[in-house]
Enzyme design. Structure first.
Site, short mmCIF file in Angstrom:
data_model
loop_
_atom_site.label_atom_id
_atom_site.label_comp_id
_atom_site.label_asym_id
_atom_site.label_seq_id
_atom_site.Cartn_x
_atom_site.Cartn_y
_atom_site.Cartn_z
N GLU A 38 2.05 -22.89 64.86
CA GLU A 38 2.46 -24.03 64.49
C GLU A 38 2.73 -24.96 65.85
OE1 GLU A 38 5.17 -26.99 61.64
OE2 GLU A 38 6.20 -25.56 62.63
N ILE A 39 2.13 -26.00 66.32
CA ILE A 39 2.52 -26.63 67.56
C ILE A 39 3.49 -27.81 67.07
CG2 ILE A 39 1.72 -27.72 69.71
CD1 ILE A 39 0.72 -24.81 69.13
N HIS A 122 10.24 -31.83 52.99
CA HIS A 122 11.44 -31.35 53.15
C HIS A 122 12.38 -32.09 52.73
CE1 HIS A 122 8.40 -30.44 56.15
NE2 HIS A 122 8.71 -29.08 56.26
N LYS A 147 3.04 -27.73 50.86
CA LYS A 147 4.17 -27.29 51.56
C LYS A 147 5.38 -27.94 51.15
CE LYS A 147 6.59 -26.16 55.97
NZ LYS A 147 7.24 -26.82 57.23
N ARG A 185 13.01 -16.80 52.39
CA ARG A 185 11.61 -16.91 52.95
C ARG A 185 10.83 -15.91 52.91
NH1 ARG A 185 11.86 -20.88 57.40
NH2 ARG A 185 13.66 -21.99 57.36
#
Length: 256
Positions: A38-39, A122, A147, A185
């Site tokens: 992931e950038i 999130h 996500k 996680r």
């Protein structure tokens, strides 16, 4: 474009996305140990053009481009138009774009570039079951992969999150925010989450494990699978004999 750009390897239950927040991390040899990258454009302050082109040439796995808003734990405080200006110069170098639910209007533009979408949300709280199901459906309406990262308040919340993940009919990456229940996680991957996010040098979210820590957990929690990082080491999932042999060697070495 394929919706399974981050499809999990059936031979390993826990797969790792390394979240990169600096040019130093983009150039780190550690990136080769991740399954995907992931950038984090919102966190990277240096020019990355050369480093990203080099990484695209050398890294064979999927690459995700993310601009995380300050409202969802990132550093980007701008609006929708500014978000696209940050994404567009690099969209050709990645496979997947992470779009927060507030920026879902950019989904058609991403599709025009033939890129998959991680539709994300999130929250620093734990929604109830109905809210979670509604959120999953809304994210799925514009994304290839759902996500969600939430913050469990109790162990019962963790159990509920595992159940929701296992029952999700769509490709999903489920995670937790905060440090109290960070152990969820890797566990979420055992219940159907495609990936877990880790860091190389600097956390991009509180509670993340390092890449090396998650490699160890992936090895221990994926029965019968030996990660390449463990080649030549005596321990295999489900077999504790190597631990006992090594412990005995240490004890003898320490005897005076």
């Amino acid at each position: 474009m394929t919706s399974d750009a981050l499809k999990a390897d059936p031979n390993r239950l826990i797969k790792i996305i390394a979240s990169l927040s600096s040019t130093r991390e983009l150039l780190s040899p550690e990136v080769t140990k991740a399954d995907a990258l992931e950038i984090r454009l919102d966190l990277i302050t240096e020019p990355i053009d050369d480093a990203l082109h080099s990484l695209r040439t050398s890294f064979q796995g999927p690459m995700v481009l993310t601009v995380r808003s300050s409202d969802e734990g990132g550093a980007y405080a701008g609006g929708s138009a500014g978000l696209w200006k940050k994404l567009e110069p690099y969209i050709g170098l990645v496979d997947i774009i992470d779009l927060e639910i507030r920026f879902k209007d950019h989904a058609p533009q991403v599709k025009e570039h033939n890129k998959a979408i991680i539709a994300s949300c999130h929250q620093n709280r734990m929604p109830d079951d109905d809210e979670m199901q509604a959120l999953i459906e809304e994210l799925h309406s514009f994304g290839d992969i759902v996500k969600i990262a939430v913050q469990p308040q109790t162990k019962e919340d963790v159990i509920r999150l595992l159940k929701i993940t296992a029952a999700c009919p769509y490709p999903i990456i489920m995670s937790v925010t905060g440090t109290v229940y960070r152990y969820a996680r890797p566990l979420l991957c055992l219940f159907g989450s495609l990936y877990t996010y880790c860091y190389i040098h600097s956390e991009t979210s509180p509670g993340q494990y390092s890449l090396r820590e998650m490699q160890l957990l992936a090895h221990l929690l994926s029965p019968g699978f030996v990660d390449p990082w463990f080649e030549g080491r005596p321990v295999r999932s489900g077999d504790a004999s190597g631990y006992y042999e090594r412990a005995e060697q240490y004890r003898k070495h320490l005897e005076f």
